[in-house]
Design a protein around this motif. Structure first.
Motif, PDB file in Angstrom:
ATOM      1  N   LYS A  61       0.856  -1.129  -0.172  1.00 57.73           N
ATOM      2  CA  LYS A  61       0.068  -0.117  -0.040  1.00 57.73           C
ATOM      3  C   LYS A  61       0.928   1.346   0.002  1.00 57.73           C
ATOM      4  O   LYS A  61       0.483   2.409  -0.520  1.00 57.73           O
ATOM      5  N   GLY A  62       2.011   1.296   0.632  1.00 62.72           N
ATOM      6  CA  GLY A  62       2.902   2.460   0.705  1.00 62.72           C
ATOM      7  C   GLY A  62       4.219   2.116   1.227  1.00 62.72           C
ATOM      8  O   GLY A  62       4.441   0.730   1.978  1.00 62.72           O
ATOM      9  N   GLU A  64       8.241   4.014   2.688  1.00 62.53           N
ATOM     10  CA  GLU A  64       8.977   5.186   3.189  1.00 62.53           C
ATOM     11  C   GLU A  64      10.348   4.703   3.410  1.00 62.53           C
ATOM     12  O   GLU A  64      10.469   3.781   4.282  1.00 62.53           O
ATOM     13  N   ARG A  82       9.206   8.764  -0.273  1.00 62.62           N
ATOM     14  CA  ARG A  82       7.890   8.132   0.081  1.00 62.62           C
ATOM     15  C   ARG A  82       7.127   7.822  -1.049  1.00 62.62           C
ATOM     16  O   ARG A  82       7.177   8.658  -2.074  1.00 62.62           O
ATOM     17  N   ASP A  83       6.214   6.806  -0.892  1.00 64.59           N
ATOM     18  CA  ASP A  83       5.372   6.520  -2.058  1.00 64.59           C
ATOM     19  C   ASP A  83       3.974   5.735  -1.432  1.00 64.59           C
ATOM     20  O   ASP A  83       4.207   5.021  -0.490  1.00 64.59           O
ATOM     21  N   GLY A  84       2.963   6.112  -1.964  1.00 64.28           N
ATOM     22  CA  GLY A  84       1.661   5.261  -1.564  1.00 64.28           C
ATOM     23  C   GLY A  84       1.113   5.921  -0.266  1.00 64.28           C
ATOM     24  O   GLY A  84       1.379   7.090   0.220  1.00 64.28           O
ATOM     25  N   TYR A  85       0.534   5.042   0.522  1.00 60.95           N
ATOM     26  CA  TYR A  85      -0.430   5.288   1.688  1.00 60.95           C
ATOM     27  C   TYR A  85       0.417   4.668   2.860  1.00 60.95           C
ATOM     28  O   TYR A  85       0.717   3.637   2.645  1.00 60.95           O
ATOM     29  N   MET A  86       0.472   5.612   3.847  1.00 59.76           N
ATOM     30  CA  MET A  86       1.484   5.064   5.105  1.00 59.76           C
ATOM     31  C   MET A  86       0.739   5.612   6.372  1.00 59.76           C
ATOM     32  O   MET A  86       0.594   6.781   6.404  1.00 59.76           O
ATOM     33  N   ILE A  87       0.374   4.685   7.178  1.00 55.48           N
ATOM     34  CA  ILE A  87       0.035   5.192   8.470  1.00 55.48           C
ATOM     35  C   ILE A  87       0.849   5.296   9.489  1.00 55.48           C
ATOM     36  O   ILE A  87       1.582   4.691   9.424  1.00 55.48           O
ATOM     37  N   LYS A  88       0.649   6.423  10.449  1.00 57.46           N
ATOM     38  CA  LYS A  88       1.873   6.505  11.581  1.00 57.46           C
ATOM     39  C   LYS A  88       1.394   6.037  12.965  1.00 57.46           C
ATOM     40  O   LYS A  88       2.249   5.978  13.734  1.00 57.46           O
ATOM     41  N   MET A 118       4.078  -0.277   4.135  1.00 56.15           N
ATOM     42  CA  MET A 118       2.564  -0.482   4.563  1.00 56.15           C
ATOM     43  C   MET A 118       2.071  -1.667   3.939  1.00 56.15           C
ATOM     44  O   MET A 118       1.981  -1.752   2.589  1.00 56.15           O
ATOM     45  N   GLN A 135      -8.664  -2.596   8.592  1.00 49.56           N
ATOM     46  CA  GLN A 135      -8.496  -1.266   9.516  1.00 49.56           C
ATOM     47  C   GLN A 135      -9.975  -0.885   9.973  1.00 49.56           C
ATOM     48  O   GLN A 135     -10.884  -1.020   9.350  1.00 49.56           O
TER      49      GLN A 135
END
Length: 166
Positions: A61-62, A64, A82-88, A118, A135
């Motif tokens: 999904k992502g 970093e 960074r690329d895509g979707y990343m939750i922190k 991700m 999620q």
């Protein structure tokens, strides 16, 4: 090496190494790959973009990648890719994000590498290592069923029979 480090007697410990099923979605494998690319003399940007493309092509999904230290000049700095979707934050980070940190001893000094991936959602649970719990904030919209035209039938009400008053 482990026998010497932990003072084991010879033939007291057996180690088994197993292949990683999906190497592209393993942050440890990708951090080691990036480490060896940098030790081989490849430019930082080129190495990071190559690793990032390999990760994203394998349905992540992502991702970093952070490389920090003396990259080209005497002054240390950090480069983030960074690329895509990343939750922190939150609980899903523990299930969905795979993180690995490695150190590279270069001629100028030490570079730090941090790779975060991700992982994609696996609702079937068949692929080991991928989360099968959805999620909390992901909403799936289910299409409504097609309506079938049925003839409307109206039943006649019979008039109530009044009893004669006595």
């Amino acid at each position: 090496v482990i026998e010497k480090r932990f003072n084991f007697k010879p033939d007291q410990i057996n180690l088994f190494a197993e292949r990683v099923d999906n190497r592209a979605l393993c942050a440890t494998a990708q951090a080691e790959s990036l480490r060896y690319k940098l030790l081989g003399g490849l430019a930082v940007r080129r190495a990071c973009y190559g690793v990032m493309r390999f990760i994203m092509d394998s349905a992540a999904k992502g991702c970093e990648i952070i490389v920090s230290g003396k990259i080209r000049a005497q002054r240390a700095k950090a480069m983030k890719f960074r690329d895509g979707y990343m939750i922190k934050t939150g609980q899903p980070v523990k299930e969905y994000v795979d993180v690995a940190i490695r150190h590279v001893l270069m001629r100028q000094g030490v570079l730090g590498i941090k790779v975060s991936i991700m992982l994609p959602h696996d609702p079937t649970g068949k692929v080991p290592g991928l989360p099968n719990k959805p999620q909390a904030d992901v909403v799936t919209i289910i299409e409504p069923k097609e309506e079938i035209d049925r003839p409307v039938t109206v039943a006649k009400k019979e008039a109530p029979v009044e009893e004669a008053a006595e």
